[in-house]
Design an enzyme around this catalytic site. Structure first.
Site, PDB file in Angstrom:
ATOM      1  N   PRO A 132       0.681  -1.144   0.090  1.00 19.42           N
ATOM      2  CA  PRO A 132      -0.098   0.082  -0.004  1.00 19.42           C
ATOM      3  C   PRO A 132       0.735   1.317   0.128  1.00 19.42           C
ATOM      4  O   PRO A 132       0.691   2.173   0.919  1.00 19.42           O
ATOM      5  CB  PRO A 132      -0.871  -0.086   1.310  1.00 19.42           C
ATOM      6  CG  PRO A 132       0.106  -1.067   2.233  1.00 19.42           C
ATOM      7  CD  PRO A 132       0.900  -1.764   1.374  1.00 19.42           C
ATOM      8  N   CYS A 133       1.602   1.705  -0.989  1.00 18.57           N
ATOM      9  CA  CYS A 133       2.289   2.651  -1.037  1.00 18.57           C
ATOM     10  C   CYS A 133       1.393   3.876  -1.255  1.00 18.57           C
ATOM     11  O   CYS A 133       2.018   5.311  -1.054  1.00 18.57           O
ATOM     12  CB  CYS A 133       3.254   2.718  -2.215  1.00 18.57           C
ATOM     13  SG  CYS A 133       2.706   2.411  -4.036  1.00 18.57           S
ATOM     14  N   HIS A 134       0.027   3.861  -1.791  1.00 17.92           N
ATOM     15  CA  HIS A 134      -0.934   5.075  -1.623  1.00 17.92           C
ATOM     16  C   HIS A 134      -1.095   5.555  -0.462  1.00 17.92           C
ATOM     17  O   HIS A 134      -1.860   6.734  -0.390  1.00 17.92           O
ATOM     18  CB  HIS A 134      -2.186   4.545  -2.396  1.00 17.92           C
ATOM     19  CG  HIS A 134      -2.804   3.359  -1.762  1.00 17.92           C
ATOM     20  ND1 HIS A 134      -2.441   2.202  -1.960  1.00 17.92           N
ATOM     21  CD2 HIS A 134      -3.702   3.350  -0.554  1.00 17.92           C
ATOM     22  CE1 HIS A 134      -3.329   1.238  -1.184  1.00 17.92           C
ATOM     23  NE2 HIS A 134      -4.307   1.891  -0.119  1.00 17.92           N
TER      24      HIS A 134
END
Length: 168
Positions: A132-134
């Site tokens: 989950p780099c978002h």
């Protein structure tokens, strides 16, 4: 053997690339969106085959339906030691929350001056959405640098309840 498939999603058509190992086990190697900066393309020797992705596809559909918060998938990535450290830190960011590039740098023992390197490592994440780099935002709370596009980052954070939904 490398295999690939696609999945229609609210983000557009997702491209999934994975490896079927000699022992028959499967690991996801890449998940990208159309127009993604540095997005993957299937290798020339890759075979289109959705079957090995059955669990990945099930979990992605459940995520988009609001029924899944955490992915439990085998994956394989090939990054530098620094990238792998950053990606491991990203894996720990809980659903529905955000953190900053500076906090990630601190977590892995990189100086504040190394925040740009952290951002570069995050941008090289081959597993958009699943890793989950978002959930990483600027220190001022602004949405910054998402390889899949800031509109998709905003959608994902809103979907997870980390951002309020826009009216109208």
């Amino acid at each position: 053997m490398t295999v690939h498939t696609t999945l229609d999603s609210p983000l557009g058509e997702l491209l999934l690339i994975g490896d079927v190992r000699a022992d028959g086990t499967f690991a996801l190697a890449s998940l990208s969106v159309p127009g993604q900066k540095g997005g993957a393309t299937p290798p020339a020797d890759s075979r289109a085959d959705a079957a090995p992705f059955a669990d990945v596809l099930r979990q992605l559909r459940a995520y988009f339906a609001g029924e899944l918060r955490d992915f439990d998938l085998p994956f394989t990535t090939r990054g530098s030691i620094f990238q792998e450290q950053i990606w491991a830190a990203i894996d720990e960011i809980p659903y529905g929350t955000t953190t900053t590039y500076g906090a990630i740098a601190e977590r892995v023992g990189t100086s504040r001056a190394g925040v740009r390197a952290v951002g570069t490592a995050i941008g090289a994440n081959p597993l958009l959405l699943v890793r989950p780099c978002h959930r990483v935002i600027g220190a001022d709370g602004a949405l910054r640098g998402y390889a899949g596009g800031l509109d998709r980052k905003e959608y994902l954070l809103t979907h997870e309840g980390a951002l309020p939904a826009r009216l109208g």
